[in-house]
Design a protein around this motif. Structure first.
Motif, PDB file in Angstrom:
ATOM      1  N   THR A 144       0.840  -1.194   0.000  1.00 25.54           N
ATOM      2  CA  THR A 144       0.000   0.000   0.000  1.00 25.54           C
ATOM      3  C   THR A 144       0.869   1.236   0.000  1.00 25.54           C
ATOM      4  N   ARG A 145       0.223   2.365  -0.237  1.00 23.71           N
ATOM      5  CA  ARG A 145       0.892   3.655  -0.142  1.00 23.71           C
ATOM      6  C   ARG A 145       0.051   4.596   0.709  1.00 23.71           C
ATOM      7  N   HIS A 270      -3.090   0.452  -4.538  1.00 18.42           N
ATOM      8  CA  HIS A 270      -3.361   1.081  -5.827  1.00 18.42           C
ATOM      9  C   HIS A 270      -3.567  -0.022  -6.866  1.00 18.42           C
ATOM     10  N   LEU A 271      -4.764  -0.577  -6.859  1.00 17.84           N
ATOM     11  CA  LEU A 271      -5.047  -1.756  -7.690  1.00 17.84           C
ATOM     12  C   LEU A 271      -5.157  -1.430  -9.171  1.00 17.84           C
ATOM     13  N   ASP A 272      -5.480  -0.180  -9.489  1.00 19.92           N
ATOM     14  CA  ASP A 272      -5.660   0.186 -10.905  1.00 19.92           C
ATOM     15  C   ASP A 272      -4.366   0.074 -11.692  1.00 19.92           C
ATOM     16  N   ARG A 285     -11.851  -1.887  -6.065  1.00 18.89           N
ATOM     17  CA  ARG A 285     -11.968  -2.067  -4.626  1.00 18.89           C
ATOM     18  C   ARG A 285     -10.769  -1.451  -3.910  1.00 18.89           C
ATOM     19  N   ARG A 286     -10.914  -1.274  -2.590  1.00 19.92           N
ATOM     20  CA  ARG A 286      -9.825  -0.673  -1.809  1.00 19.92           C
ATOM     21  C   ARG A 286      -8.662  -1.644  -1.638  1.00 19.92           C
ATOM     22  N   ASP A 305      -0.068  -6.364   2.817  1.00 18.04           N
ATOM     23  CA  ASP A 305      -0.990  -5.255   3.017  1.00 18.04           C
ATOM     24  C   ASP A 305      -2.034  -5.131   1.919  1.00 18.04           C
ATOM     25  N   VAL A 306      -1.708  -5.567   0.707  1.00 18.17           N
ATOM     26  CA  VAL A 306      -2.631  -5.430  -0.418  1.00 18.17           C
ATOM     27  C   VAL A 306      -3.909  -6.226  -0.208  1.00 18.17           C
TER      28      VAL A 306
END
Length: 485
Positions: A144-145, A270-272, A285-286, A305-306
């Motif tokens: 994550t960021r 940042h899944l995109d 989704r988050r 974390d993802v």
């Protein structure tokens, strides 16, 4: 376009979980490509757990020296940030160089690729012009960021995230912390103990809002005793920077100023950026949704974390063991060499398949009922399982026991810096603990026994019959059991 290169497994993101998976699969005999665009090891060793705890260790030493008065004479303390910054730079991070970590991975037989990876259809990963086709699967460990709130003007200012706070070599005179969660409070207390004027602004009605109310109260009191101003129930509306300092304007009209602004309001995946659409997975989704063996979809696992299961190194390592076992089991089945039980072990998998080493056993399933967490403020806030409010929201017939640390023998002996308590949350119908909180000088260490009790569903009657060493902080658990109602 380059032809795909056939490998066994591609691990995208070599943070704590990804590095563990990639290294262990390589050691097991699979051909593994590990891809990382930043630093191998991820957030924890460079900007998280390790350097922050070095900062906390130094700050706590200052606090302990100040407690000499009234206990053992007098002491004069002159804080100096230089040795802290030097230790972080030289001992923890190699000046933010991951050469050793890369060599650690390649030394296990893995192949390292520096770059940004995207999924490119089933079983395929693209890194620049290179494409890898994975025989047995892909593991996503992209982490994550920092999640920066949409506060007017904030994006145009030189605000800090945890990274700049960890890397700082000269302390500011004043610091405004936006966010009263674990990271915000840990860093706020550190900087305050080194003489920085610190103000914490939290939108919710209390700091450490995910923990027990009593934990929030103790933590807030401890930070205020260190000179930290704490403002809760305050929503940031606008941020300005005049080249010398920050001004935070709130929805209620209040203004806060400081030389530096630290934004620690959460993190997000940042899944995109991952190309999930090419494998039929929703990127809106988050976090990545996974099952109890960390499957995202057929042939794809996620770790760390993802997955949204708690941004903790210990969760990533726990998940890594499950993923390793499941990938090895998948590889063995594909080779027609599954063991008679059709399972594999978390320590390497069943033996008998060419190129895949290990021993027979069961593929574990993820279970987060007894997930431990520690906020390393002084006092430490350790917690496991459900809080009282969470348990009541689930309709549990709740029993609660609480014992204050200063009232215990060890707390009374400890004297200065003895703030804290032990709180137990039980399912009265089942007669077992479903949650516990340990706050105190050794709150995270006392938590270990409570985590075992929650994880193993040890009956309350058995816990009451235990012998608790005297005089220890963990003996307060016995007092809390006695106070249950």
């Amino acid at each position: 376009m380059a032809d795909p290169e056939l490998v066994d497994v591609v691990v995208v993101g070599l943070g704590v979980g990804g590095e563990e998976v990639a290294g262990r699969l390589a050691e097991a005999g699979l051909s593994v490509v590990g891809v990382e665009r930043d630093l191998v090891g991820g957030e924890c060793p460079y900007w998280g757990c390790v350097p922050s705890k070095m900062m906390i260790r130094a700050a706590n030493a200052i606090a302990e020296a100040r407690r000499v008065d009234g206990l053992a004479g007098t002491a004069e303390v002159r804080p100096d940030w230089a040795p802290v910054a030097k230790r972080i730079r030289e001992e923890a991070t190699d000046t933010w160089d991951d050469t050793v970590a890369v060599q650690r991975f390649t030394g296990k037989g893995g192949r390292f690729v520096r770059g940004t990876a995207r999924l490119d259809g089933p079983g395929r990963v693209r890194v620049g012009e290179r494409v890898f086709q994975a025989r047995h699967g892909i593991v996503l460990g992209t982490g994550t960021r920092p999640s920066v709130p949409p506060v007017d003007g904030l994006a145009d200012t030189p605000y800090w995230t945890n990274r700049q706070a960890i890397e700082v070599e000269e302390l500011p005179e004043s610091l405004l912390v936006l966010g009263g969660g674990a990271i915000g409070l840990e860093l706020a207390q550190v900087f305050a103990r080194f003489g920085v004027r610190v103000t914490v602004v939290e939108a919710l009605d209390r700091v450490l809002a995910v923990e027990e109310l009593e934990a929030s109260e103790v933590a807030a009191a401890a930070l205020r005793a260190d000179g930290v101003e704490i403002h809760t129930g305050v929503r940031a509306e606008r941020v300005g920077h005049d080249g010398h300092g920050f001004t935070l304007h709130t929805a209620g009209g209040a203004e806060f100023t400081a030389e530096r602004l630290l934004v620690v309001t959460g993190r997000r995946a940042h899944l995109d950026e991952l190309g999930l659409d090419t494998v039929g997975v929703d990127a809106g989704r988050r976090y990545l949704a996974v099952d109890d063996r960390l499957h995202v979809t057929e042939g794809i696992w996620a770790v760390g974390d993802v997955t949204g299961e708690g941004a903790f190194t210990h969760v990533a390592m726990y998940q890594a063991g499950i993923v390793v076992a499941d990938v090895l089991d998948h590889a063995r089945r594909a080779a027609g060499g599954a063991d008679p039980s059709g399972t594999a072990s978390a320590t390497g998998g069943a033996s008998g398949t060419t190129g895949v080493r290990g021993s027979a056993g069961a593929v574990p399933r993820a279970d987060y009922r007894a997930l431990p967490r520690v906020t390393f403020t002084d006092p430490e806030v350790g917690a496991v399982g459900l809080t009282e409010s969470q348990a009541r929201e689930r309709g549990v017939n709740v029993q609660v026991g609480l014992a204050r640390l200063p009232s215990s023998a060890r707390g009374w002996i400890h004297k200065a810096g003895n703030e804290g308590f032990v709180k137990l949350v039980a399912d009265a119908d089942q007669g077992v603990l479903i949650g516990a909180t340990s706050v105190g000088p050794a709150g995270g260490e006392v938590l270990s026994g409570l985590a075992v009790a929650v994880h193993a569903a040890v009956p309350l009657a058995r816990l009451r019959q235990m012998i608790y060493a005297y005089p220890t902080f963990h003996r307060t658990v016995e007092d809390a059991l006695r106070n249950m109602s």
